[in-house]
Design an enzyme around this catalytic site. Sequence first.
Site, PDB file in Angstrom:
ATOM      1  N   SER A   1      40.107  -4.842 -15.812  1.00  0.00           N
ATOM      2  CA  SER A   1      39.724  -3.582 -16.670  1.00  0.00           C
ATOM      3  C   SER A   1      40.764  -2.520 -16.827  1.00  0.00           C
ATOM      4  O   SER A   1      40.763  -2.213 -15.638  1.00  0.00           O
ATOM      5  CB  SER A   1      38.177  -2.795 -15.803  1.00  0.00           C
ATOM      6  OG  SER A   1      37.807  -1.760 -17.544  1.00  0.00           O
TER       7      SER A   1
ATOM      8  N   HIS B   1      31.046   7.004 -11.057  1.00  0.00           N
ATOM      9  CA  HIS B   1      31.590   6.348 -12.373  1.00  0.00           C
ATOM     10  C   HIS B   1      31.143   7.500 -13.430  1.00  0.00           C
ATOM     11  O   HIS B   1      31.665   7.125 -15.447  1.00  0.00           O
ATOM     12  CB  HIS B   1      31.002   4.413 -12.831  1.00  0.00           C
ATOM     13  CG  HIS B   1      31.567   3.643 -13.638  1.00  0.00           C
ATOM     14  ND1 HIS B   1      30.657   3.759 -15.411  1.00  0.00           N
ATOM     15  CD2 HIS B   1      32.869   3.145 -14.161  1.00  0.00           C
ATOM     16  CE1 HIS B   1      31.618   3.479 -15.666  1.00  0.00           C
ATOM     17  NE2 HIS B   1      32.691   2.671 -15.129  1.00  0.00           N
TER      18      HIS B   1
ATOM     19  N   HIS C   1      38.769  -4.907 -21.056  1.00  0.00           N
ATOM     20  CA  HIS C   1      38.083  -6.131 -20.274  1.00  0.00           C
ATOM     21  C   HIS C   1      37.772  -6.764 -19.820  1.00  0.00           C
ATOM     22  O   HIS C   1      37.004  -7.829 -21.126  1.00  0.00           O
ATOM     23  CB  HIS C   1      37.138  -4.513 -19.268  1.00  0.00           C
ATOM     24  CG  HIS C   1      35.320  -4.808 -19.935  1.00  0.00           C
ATOM     25  ND1 HIS C   1      35.356  -4.235 -19.852  1.00  0.00           N
ATOM     26  CD2 HIS C   1      35.021  -6.366 -19.771  1.00  0.00           C
ATOM     27  CE1 HIS C   1      33.636  -4.521 -20.887  1.00  0.00           C
ATOM     28  NE2 HIS C   1      33.797  -5.843 -20.328  1.00  0.00           N
TER      29      HIS C   1
END
Length: 344
Positions: A212, A292, A316
């Site tokens: 990513s 996250h 990603h």
Amino acid sequence: MESAIPLHLRCNRSRPRRIADDYVPPYPGFVARHKPGVKRVVMAYFGVQYRDEAPAAAETALQHVAVAFGAADAPGHWDRASYVDEAGFTNVISIAYWDAPERFDSWFAVHGRDWTSAARRDERVGYFTEILRPAVERYETLLSSNDRAEGIAVLAESMSDTVQEHAYWGGARDRIPLSQTDDLAAAGEPRIVAEGLRRRVLGHGNLCLIRSGQDWTDTGADERRMYQQDVEPVLRAGMDFLRDEGLAIGCYANRYMRVIDAGGAALEKTFGMSWWTSLSALERWSESHPTHVAIFGAAMKYLMTLGPAARLKLYHEVTVAAADEQFFEYLNCHDRTGMLRAGA
């Protein structure tokens, strides 16, 4: 707007998507489109590992593989990145992509098989090879822009129009063609096998890899400052958490890497690359873990502030590989290198 899954890979679903048929994403996203004849790809990571200054052996190996990437049956695309791992070792990885496994096999037999040769055992350098060769039903891509491909997307024939399956939790799963009929659950456990001076990791069914990335090459001074001050530190904290504490939540290993050119100069690109027990484990971290959630919040604030003027490019690729699509081999590497950490 179109589906992320190309027409020739669609089938009658036995597992529902996480969105309604009339869902409209709040901003555009694009996926790579391979020719229908492409059935399988190869993602190959060739790494060197050392402390302090690069030994001559490491420099020679990096030069060798760069030359080999221009030989017969060479990859369709390759790039290189580096990072310093949790044990203080510099890791430089050359990452190559093929869309024809038979060409990779021919190339690897000549140029890649000796990468982890025991003949290198006396050198002050570790070598590792990490290879996935997934069927196209087993991975997905997503890019914020359709004018600059990265990773496996460079090999695609074209880019899609804006796709429906993105900008919601579970979008990556919905973009993987096999998820139409398969839950992609992990099957089995990894195993480390010593082969002389080398160690090979035997993976398990539905091991997950994500790469990513972020590219701020095109940003102006103000946007660059905003990204580097408001977003990148939060991203780095999340990447460091996965590197240091990820095993507890299903992340075998994480590398937060800076893309470099063939001469070693840093480019304005980074990416996180991590191995996971399963797609579900990756999804749980993405959806609910504080690290996250913080990354997502910082990114959304950044994008909402700039709107269409944002020049940062994101991408990603997520792969869920069958057990027989994986190859991991390590020589002279410390025990926390890549999939060797699965032994912990």
